[in-house]
Design a protein around this motif. Sequence first.
Motif, PDB file in Angstrom:
ATOM      1  N   THR A  52       0.838  -1.194   0.000  1.00 19.12           N
ATOM      2  CA  THR A  52       0.000   0.000   0.000  1.00 19.12           C
ATOM      3  C   THR A  52       0.874   1.245   0.000  1.00 19.12           C
ATOM      4  O   THR A  52       1.960   1.232   0.600  1.00 19.12           O
ATOM      5  CB  THR A  52      -0.926   0.031   1.233  1.00 19.12           C
ATOM      6  OG1 THR A  52      -0.134  -0.078   2.418  1.00 19.12           O
ATOM      7  CG2 THR A  52      -1.951  -1.088   1.180  1.00 19.12           C
ATOM      8  N   PRO A  53       0.471   2.331  -0.668  1.00 20.92           N
ATOM      9  CA  PRO A  53      -0.708   2.405  -1.540  1.00 20.92           C
ATOM     10  C   PRO A  53      -0.435   1.810  -2.908  1.00 20.92           C
ATOM     11  O   PRO A  53       0.696   1.424  -3.198  1.00 20.92           O
ATOM     12  CB  PRO A  53      -0.929   3.914  -1.637  1.00 20.92           C
ATOM     13  CG  PRO A  53       0.456   4.474  -1.592  1.00 20.92           C
ATOM     14  CD  PRO A  53       1.232   3.588  -0.630  1.00 20.92           C
ATOM     15  N   LYS A  54      -1.431   1.751  -3.754  1.00 17.24           N
ATOM     16  CA  LYS A  54      -1.240   1.275  -5.127  1.00 17.24           C
ATOM     17  C   LYS A  54      -0.759   2.403  -6.032  1.00 17.24           C
ATOM     18  O   LYS A  54      -0.032   2.161  -7.000  1.00 17.24           O
ATOM     19  CB  LYS A  54      -2.536   0.689  -5.671  1.00 17.24           C
ATOM     20  CG  LYS A  54      -2.920  -0.645  -5.048  1.00 17.24           C
ATOM     21  CD  LYS A  54      -4.128  -1.250  -5.727  1.00 17.24           C
ATOM     22  CE  LYS A  54      -4.347  -2.692  -5.267  1.00 17.24           C
ATOM     23  NZ  LYS A  54      -4.382  -2.835  -3.813  1.00 17.24           N
ATOM     24  N   THR A  84       3.455  -0.542  -6.406  1.00 14.36           N
ATOM     25  CA  THR A  84       3.036   0.823  -6.088  1.00 14.36           C
ATOM     26  C   THR A  84       3.574   1.728  -7.181  1.00 14.36           C
ATOM     27  O   THR A  84       4.784   1.774  -7.403  1.00 14.36           O
ATOM     28  CB  THR A  84       3.586   1.291  -4.730  1.00 14.36           C
ATOM     29  OG1 THR A  84       3.027   0.507  -3.682  1.00 14.36           O
ATOM     30  CG2 THR A  84       3.262   2.763  -4.502  1.00 14.36           C
TER      31      THR A  84
END
Lengths: 114, 114
Positions: B7-9, B109
């Motif tokens: 996370t995040p993408k 990411t």
Amino acid sequence: AQKITQTQPGMFVQEKEAVTLDCTYDTSDQSYGLFWYKQPSSGEMIFLIYQGSYDEQNATEGRYSLNFQKARKSANLVISASQLGDSAMYFCAMRRTGGFKTIFGAGTRLFVKA
Amino acid sequence: NAGVTQTPKFRILKIGQSMTLQCAQDMNHNYMYWYRQDPGMGLKLIYYSVGAGITDKGEVPNGYNVSRSTTEDFPLRLELAAPSQTSVYFCASRGPGTENTEAFFGQGTRLTVV
């Protein structure tokens, strides 16, 4: 130092035909493993096949086989009966036996034509 | 089975900002890795860890820091983001034992520094 070379930036293949993706490597290690990964357009890395340097037989996994020629330091991936879903980036990688670090080649983008 | 979760993408950072990319795995793997993939290129190793409390530099560590306080988590810290850090970042993990264990990758990411 280890190095992986993939000389084909892009390849085209007709659906249902076989295709060979080239990979050559350089290492001074006697024992090592070679890997192929697929990266579709969605971006994830998918493990395909593994070959150990002391394996006497070429590795096979379904439609994937690895043409391993140790003396030439090559580990080419052969995909038989290509499918549209095989269109992706393909990466060759290597890791010394007992080592922690895997190094990757620059990749080959495969396009499968209907 | 969650596997490796990143996370995040997606993230957009301004030059000079800092951020932490999170990576968690639930497979009790000892070895964890951070790679970056620049457009059209292969993966380059940033940092890796062989267990909690143990980390080491890869090929391209400058501008990054890592920590490994637990087996599960391996966050990557970017300090003072620069446009050259625009890339897709992959976290991966691998279990010990047989050498034909492939690495399991997170979804990546995508980071843009503007």
